[in-house]
Scaffold this active site. Structure first.
Site, mmCIF file in Angstrom:
data_model
loop_
_atom_site.group_PDB
_atom_site.id
_atom_site.type_symbol
_atom_site.label_atom_id
_atom_site.label_comp_id
_atom_site.label_asym_id
_atom_site.label_seq_id
_atom_site.Cartn_x
_atom_site.Cartn_y
_atom_site.Cartn_z
ATOM 1 N N GLU A 1 4.698 -2.209 12.671
ATOM 2 C CA GLU A 1 3.488 -2.240 11.903
ATOM 3 C C GLU A 1 2.394 -2.180 13.093
ATOM 4 O OE1 GLU A 1 3.318 -1.451 8.988
ATOM 5 O OE2 GLU A 1 5.514 -1.565 8.443
ATOM 6 N N GLY B 1 0.803 -1.010 -0.056
ATOM 7 C CA GLY B 1 0.047 -0.185 0.035
ATOM 8 C C GLY B 1 0.990 1.295 -0.122
ATOM 9 N N ALA B 2 1.847 1.420 0.852
ATOM 10 C CA ALA B 2 2.871 2.257 0.941
ATOM 11 C C ALA B 2 4.039 2.013 1.822
ATOM 12 C CB ALA B 2 2.166 3.362 1.644
ATOM 13 N N HIS C 1 -0.953 6.186 8.639
ATOM 14 C CA HIS C 1 -0.241 4.978 9.246
ATOM 15 C C HIS C 1 1.238 5.126 8.439
ATOM 16 C CE1 HIS C 1 0.416 0.569 9.450
ATOM 17 N NE2 HIS C 1 1.378 0.905 8.531
ATOM 18 N N GLU C 2 1.572 5.901 7.599
ATOM 19 C CA GLU C 2 2.983 5.677 7.383
ATOM 20 C C GLU C 2 3.541 7.183 7.821
ATOM 21 O OE1 GLU C 2 4.302 3.536 5.427
ATOM 22 O OE2 GLU C 2 2.152 2.920 5.091
ATOM 23 N N HIS D 1 4.612 6.060 11.338
ATOM 24 C CA HIS D 1 5.958 5.235 11.211
ATOM 25 C C HIS D 1 7.321 6.129 11.362
ATOM 26 C CE1 HIS D 1 5.090 1.189 10.417
ATOM 27 N NE2 HIS D 1 4.426 1.275 9.404
ATOM 28 N N GLU E 1 7.163 3.563 4.449
ATOM 29 C CA GLU E 1 7.439 5.010 5.321
ATOM 30 C C GLU E 1 8.751 5.399 5.188
ATOM 31 O OE1 GLU E 1 8.185 0.932 7.835
ATOM 32 O OE2 GLU E 1 6.628 1.554 6.177
ATOM 33 N N ASN E 2 9.484 5.605 3.879
ATOM 34 C CA ASN E 2 10.591 6.168 3.857
ATOM 35 C C ASN E 2 10.687 7.661 4.508
ATOM 36 O OD1 ASN E 2 11.491 4.042 1.791
ATOM 37 N ND2 ASN E 2 9.956 5.070 0.630
#
Length: 840
Positions: free
Chosen positions: A313, A256-257, A290-291, A294, A259-260
């Site tokens: 997560e 989905g994505a 969500h990201e 992170h 988190e860089n």
């Protein structure tokens, strides 16, 4: 390539401390390869010792260690040995790397809409060495300086703020210490929308052909981003530390994505080209939040080893839902979690591959990836909710703040996290964590009532623990009952034993529907009583509590998979309650589950047409009543488009005639119609190609592949199988879409000869497809021929000792679903197609 083991990682981290990376990438060498030059500075705790650096290159041009040249051909199995290390070291590696097409490493995709190329880095879990030389393990973090050479018309985005230093040359600001798998570069003719909030420069970016949806959705994306920043700043007490914050919507993304830090990558399907339901917007908002969470849990503090991936997560899963409810308009985020995320997690828990949330020692990096599933996400989040109920919310947040502060820019473990919560709460968590975090599977919760004259005489909650995985889990949750839409009682309790009396219900009217875990606060199998299930067709649509309705639907889905509820019972409730559903997540997800899982998996072949007709009638009824352009109208139209056998209607919709309001120019909706036509043999290859010409985009090409694979004739199936299993160079998305269409057939005879071929041909693809991508292909391409012979072949494949970890895990999970389908058909298959019923 060999996978890094935990023992090797511990040994290397005890010896090596990385002080900096300087990475220079030349992306102007054509469509197949790029140049990579890495300067790594590091110290060695034992001068004179040997170690190695990870490197997966097409070719290595030069290598030097502390000024001395090394043999560039000395890389073996992805590792370059470094001998006789000094106390302070500088390693310089110049190499040529290959772009990937499977979503791992530095992925390059061509947009057919304009023939423009786009590049993005996705270095999770162990793909970093395919981009630059590195000590690739999560506890060897270091700051990065990155330089990128790119074609003149490209834009470059990365972890640090990008500055154009000259024609085609970009430099990125020095980062905070990052784990190797967080380094990323996105480059290409991306289009952008920019903003700023609280001193943080913001950007959203996408392919040039997606400019219109990017600009249309930018305000919503920025709103969720800003609200999330404010919420997390206040909650954690630590400001976002990574400079600018960019969100890049990239093509052919596996997840989905990701988190860089400073440069989050998303699948670009989140930029909805056509109409979007409210729950789709909620899902995207949840992913954005969500990201961002992170950035604290995962990026500022990273797990020491992959077996603590749940720390990343579970925390982000919980925090994103909490943020949406507290800080945005998506106050029903936990309802969405119940019908989407927890259904996914319960499926993972039912599989033989189930595992504890934490404490599963991953002996190597690739085996850790196999536990990256609905348990790490959904169960972990539910477990954190139970932890908060156990220690208190203020104490939990205080512990989180202490953990993040103490471990900033370093690494943490389960013990570190629990220690911080124990200190903040004053509670010993050893027994709690053993039951909730360190033991797999889930309890079953039910309520037994005795009544006289419609009045409850006694109510007893039963908590059944799996015999083969015993645990003493306390559950804090509630029970609620309704009759004709009126709530007759709600009791909150903490259950600590096998049986608990609910004295508060004694003397109250017996409800038609009684729902354990009505607010969905805990993680458990909810067993509804026979009388409740029998009452659902008449009662569920009247219950005003959408959270409780989601729990009921989740329980029904669980029951269908576990062969305790018949698919006919599910369809009876669907017929009666679904057309009256008002929550968008329940409405769209239950419809999709009914069409794509309940009917094709659990309803016998000879009854599937009748079952689809039931779904279609429900969709038609809702479409006639729903206001134009609403989520209800869109959900109903999609269900009708996918299930109707009305050729005239389908052809008209495919040609853009008589469409429901709001779908006149919706290419994605048209593909639902085209796939239905294709699967019924009402159109052919030339027709599919014609629709493809009307949608000359990446998504259009993928949908065309799926539709061609769905055509019900032998030549189409032979073509699709060859394209899937032998044509190297297909992208990860192309393989998945071919697989989605292949097993669609009017009867098993068309595809049954491919069942044994699946178990030989698909695992063999590991020779050229990355583990992450192949794990998805294995699941999606698993035979939908539900027979004992398929089960026999599947069991034999699982017993092989030459499968990669990802292939083996996906086979285990797909096999579990096959056996669920066989068990359900054996239990309920003899019943009349018009009958309904359930057992508990």
């Amino acid at each position: 390539m060999r996978s890094l083991t935990l023992a090797e990682a511990r040994e290397r981290s005890s010896l090596i401390t990385v002080t900096s990376y300087a990475v220079e990438l030349d992306l102007d060498q054509g469509a197949e390869v790029f140049g990579s030059r890495t300067v790594v500075r590091f110290t060695c705790a034992e001068p004179g010792a040997d170690s190695w650096v990870d490197l997966k290159a097409r070719s290595v041009e030069t290598v030097s260690l502390n000024g001395e040249s090394l043999d560039p051909d000395a890389v073996v199995d992805g590792r370059l040995t470094l001998s006789g290390l000094a106390a302070d070291n500088e390693l310089v590696v110049a190499a040529t790397m290959a772009y990937s097409h499977d979503g791992q490493g530095l992925h390059r995709a061509t947009d057919p809409a304009d023939d423009l190329d786009y590049v993005y880095g996705h270095l999770f879990l162990d793909a970093a060495p395919s981009v630059y030389a590195c000590f690739d393990q999560p506890d060897l973090k270091a700051p990065y300086d990155v330089t990128v050479h790119a074609p003149l018309d490209w834009t470059v985005i990365g972890n640090g703020a990008a500055t154009q230093a000259g024609a085609g040359t970009w430099t990125l600001a020095t980062t905070k210490p990052l784990a190797t798998y967080f380094m990323t570069v996105c480059a290409g003719p991306y289009v952008s929308v920019r903003d700023e909030h609280d001193g943080i420069p913001l950007g959203v970016h996408a392919r040039a052909s997606l400019r219109e949806p990017l600009e249309r959705h930018a305000a919503e994306l920025f709103d969720v981003t800003k609200r999330s920043f404010d919420y997390f700043h206040g909650l954690f007490g630590i400001r976002y530390p990574f400079g600018e914050y960019h969100q890049v919507f990239v093509p052919e993304f596996n997840a989905g994505a990701m988190e860089n830090p400073g440069c989050v990558t998303f699948r670009d399907q989140y930029l909805y080209r056509g109409a979007a339901t409210r729950d789709e917007l909620l899902t995207r908002a949840n992913t954005v939040s969500h990201e961002m969470s992170h950035m604290w849990f995962g990026d500022i503090v990273t797990m020491k080893w992959w077996d603590d991936l749940w720390l990343n997560e579970s925390f982000a899963e919980y925090m994103s839902h909490r943020c949406l409810v507290d800080a945005t308009d998506y106050t029903d985020a936990w309802v969405d979690s119940s019908i989407v995320r927890k259904v996914w997690g319960y499926g993972a828990e039912r599989s033989p591959s189930t595992h504890p949330v934490a404490g599963v020692e991953a002996l190597d990096a690739q085996s850790a990836l196999q536990n990256f599933d609905g348990i790490s996400y959904a169960k972990g989040a539910a477990t954190l909710r139970q932890l908060i109920a156990y220690v208190g919310d203020d104490q939990f947040i205080a512990g989180v703040r202490a953990y993040l502060t103490d471990k900033s820019y370093g690494n943490g473990t389960l013990a570190d996290f629990l220690g911080a919560i124990e200190t903040a709460s004053g509670k010993d968590l050893e027994a709690w964590s053993r039951a909730w975090l360190l033991t797999a599977d889930r309890d079953t919760i039910s309520v037994g009532l005795e009544e006289q004259g419609g009045v409850i005489d006694s109510a007893v909650v039963r908590r059944e623990t799996p015999a083969d995985r015993p645990a003493d889990r306390p559950h804090a949750f509630d029970f609620a009952g309704w009759t004709d839409g009126r709530e007759l009682g709600r009791v909150r309790a903490t259950i600590t034993g096998p049986e608990t009396t609910l004295a508060e219900l004694e003397g109250t009217p017996e409800p038609a529907v009684l729902v354990p875990n009505a607010s969905d606060l805990t993680w458990a199998r909810v067993r509804l009583s026979d009388s409740t299930i029998a009452a659902l067709p008449a009662q569920l649509g009247q219950i005003p509590d959408e959270q409780a309705r989601a729990v009921v639907w989740s329980s029904l889905i669980d029951g269908v998979h576990g062969a305790t509820a018949s698919p006919e019972a599910f369809l009876d409730v669907f017929d009666a309650a679904w057309p009256h559903e008002t929550n968008s997540s329940i409405l769209t997800r239950v419809a999709a589950y009914a069409e794509h899982r309940v009917v094709p998996y659990f309803v016998p072949r000879d009854r599937q047409d009748a079952a689809l007709a039931r779904l279609n009638r429900a969709g038609v009824g809702l479409l006639e009543r729903a206001d134009a352009g609403t989520t209800e109208s869109l959900a109903a139209a999609r269900l009708v488009a996918g299930t109707s056998d009305d050729e005239a209607l389908l052809r008209a919709w495919a040609d853009g005639k008589g469409l429901p309001a709001g779908l006149e120019d919706d290419g994605d909706f048209r593909w639902i119609v085209v796939r239905n036509l294709a699967s019924r043999g009402l159109i052919g290859v030339a027709d599919v190609d014609g629709f493809r010409a009307k949608d000359d985009t990446l998504q259009g090409g993928l949908n065309a592949l799926m539709c061609r694979a769905s055509l019900p004739d032998a030549d189409a199936k032979a073509w699709a199988w060859e394209q899937l299993t032998t044509r190297q160079g297909r992208s990860n998305y192309e393989m998945v879409h071919l697989a989605r269409g292949f097993w669609v057939a009017p009867d098993d005879s068309l595809v049954e000869d491919y069942v044994p071929r699946y178990f030989s041909d698909v695992p063999a693809m590991s020779g050229w497809v990355g583990e992450d991508a192949l794990s998805r292909v294995v699941l999606v391409a698993f035979p939908r021929v539900f027979t004992d012979e398929t089960a026999r072949l599947s069991a034999a494949a699982i017993a092989r000792d030459d499968l990669t970890p990802a292939v083996h895990r996906s086979l285990v999970d797909a096999d579990a679903e096959l056996r669920e389908a066989l068990a359900s058909r054996a239990t309920f298959g003899a019943a009349s197609g018009a009958a309904s019923g359930a057992t508990v």
